[in-house]
Design an enzyme around this catalytic site. Structure first.
Site, PDB file in Angstrom:
ATOM      1  N   GLY A 213      11.681 -11.079  -3.534  1.00 26.44           N
ATOM      2  CA  GLY A 213      12.513 -10.334  -2.610  1.00 26.44           C
ATOM      3  C   GLY A 213      11.705  -9.467  -1.674  1.00 26.44           C
TER       4      GLY A 213
ATOM      5  N   ASP B 268      11.330   9.862  -7.422  1.00 24.55           N
ATOM      6  CA  ASP B 268      10.778   9.546  -6.100  1.00 24.55           C
ATOM      7  C   ASP B 268      11.530   8.362  -5.500  1.00 24.55           C
ATOM      8  OD1 ASP B 268       9.005   9.880  -3.928  1.00 24.55           O
ATOM      9  OD2 ASP B 268       7.672   8.327  -4.693  1.00 24.55           O
TER      10      ASP B 268
ATOM     11  N   VAL C 291       7.806  -9.391  -8.733  1.00 23.95           N
ATOM     12  CA  VAL C 291       9.196  -9.160  -8.338  1.00 23.95           C
ATOM     13  C   VAL C 291       9.443  -9.841  -7.001  1.00 23.95           C
ATOM     14  CG1 VAL C 291      10.868  -7.411  -7.642  1.00 23.95           C
ATOM     15  CG2 VAL C 291       9.394  -6.999  -9.608  1.00 23.95           C
TER      16      VAL C 291
ATOM     17  N   GLU D 266      -0.609   6.574  -2.971  1.00 20.95           N
ATOM     18  CA  GLU D 266      -1.511   6.723  -4.109  1.00 20.95           C
ATOM     19  C   GLU D 266      -1.680   5.420  -4.874  1.00 20.95           C
ATOM     20  OE1 GLU D 266       0.011   9.925  -6.442  1.00 20.95           O
ATOM     21  OE2 GLU D 266      -0.407  11.450  -4.931  1.00 20.95           O
TER      22      GLU D 266
ATOM     23  N   VAL E 270       0.850  -1.183   0.000  1.00 20.74           N
ATOM     24  CA  VAL E 270       0.000   0.000   0.000  1.00 20.74           C
ATOM     25  C   VAL E 270       0.891   1.240   0.000  1.00 20.74           C
ATOM     26  CG1 VAL E 270      -1.779   1.303   1.229  1.00 20.74           C
ATOM     27  CG2 VAL E 270      -1.819  -1.191   1.281  1.00 20.74           C
TER      28      VAL E 270
END
Length: 285
Positions: free
Chosen positions: A188, A222, A186, A104, A101
């Site tokens: 990991g 970001d 992905v 956005e 989560v």
């Protein structure tokens, strides 16, 4: 959380038509009046009332009286349109558990041709004005409700992944519909949670990937330990909706900020002292 699967499966064709009509009409109306919705769907008044009632009971549509009476999609309704399309295309067969989560977005595991990841972009009311200020793809004026802001955010991320894969270690983009990006799973864990045996090697790999993205004309914008995934073999850079082109006048400043965020993490957690200027030179050199 996305609407329950049994709700999606139970939808009548008329209810899907109402959802699609609301999606179209919200480009011009913040709240879609009943008469306009009736004209767009060609349903009788009684039929439309019944279908809207069912959609509201499933939390897909919302009714408001202020500033005028009208209807609008909520996230469950928009999720339903995206999931219905992705399922019909064969991209997604089942939606699994929530695995992440963000401010956005919500990220879910799913099944397609193997395990996939579905990222639901959610530029909501609280973050809408912030997104308008921070992101170049958001229109400065005019009607741009949250469904189109979320759609634009998803398209930005999908464009970045499509441009960068496989030259940069990012998830493989599989499909895009509305505000949902489907990508490869992905493995990991998040870098912020990992305990690395060879942190210096991982830091070098991260900088190499940032440099590869830069050579493809993209700055993440970001980047931090919260959107880098690592396992025993490699790392992946994730969460790309805020990326900017290297030609942008602020790109160099933002690139330095991205790199400094990563260096600070390795400095705090592992005591690795890496000069920002040297790291920037490694990335752009």
């Amino acid at each position: 959380m996305p609407v329950p699967a049994e709700y999606v499966r139970s939808l009548h064709a008329y209810e899907l038509a109402v959802l699609r009509a609301l999606e179209r009409l919200m480009r011009r109306h913040q709240w879609v009046p009943f008469d306009i919705l009736k004209s767009a769907t060609h349903l009788s008044e009684s039929e439309l009332n019944y279908r809207i009632g069912r959609l509201m009971s499933m939390d897909m549509v919302r009714f408001e009286k202020v500033p005028y009476e009208g209807y609008a999609l909520v996230f469950n309704g928009y999720d339903t349109l995206a999931l219905t399309t992705l399922t019909r295309k064969g991209t997604v067969q089942a939606l699994g558990c929530l695995i992440g989560v963000g401010k956005e977005s919500e990220v879910y595991e799913g099944m397609g041709l193997g395990v996939v990841v579905l990222k639901f972009h959610r530029v909501g009311q609280r973050s809408f004005q912030s997104a308008r200020l921070k992101r170049g793809y958001m229109p400065e004026a005019g009607h741009c409700p949250w469904i189109f802001a979320s759609n634009l955010s998803a398209r930005m991320e999908h464009e970045a992944l499509t441009t960068l894969h496989p030259a940069v270690s990012v998830p493989l983009p599989i499909d895009l519909n509305r505000h949902v990006v489907v990508m490869s799973f992905v493995p990991g864990v998040n870098l912020s949670q990992a305990v690395l045996e060879e942190p210096g090697t991982v830091l070098d790999e991260i900088l190499q990937n940032v440099g590869a993205a830069y050579r493809h004309g993209i700055v993440h914008a970001d980047l931090s330990e919260y959107n880098i995934m690592v396992d025993e073999e490699q790392c992946w850079l994730i969460d790309w909706p805020q990326w900017m082109e290297t030609a942008h006048p602020n790109a160099d400043e933002i690139l330095r900020r991205d790199i400094e965020n990563v260096l600070q993490h390795f400095r705090r957690k592992y005591g690795i002292a890496y000069a920002l200027g040297d790291a920037v030179d490694q990335v752009v050199g």
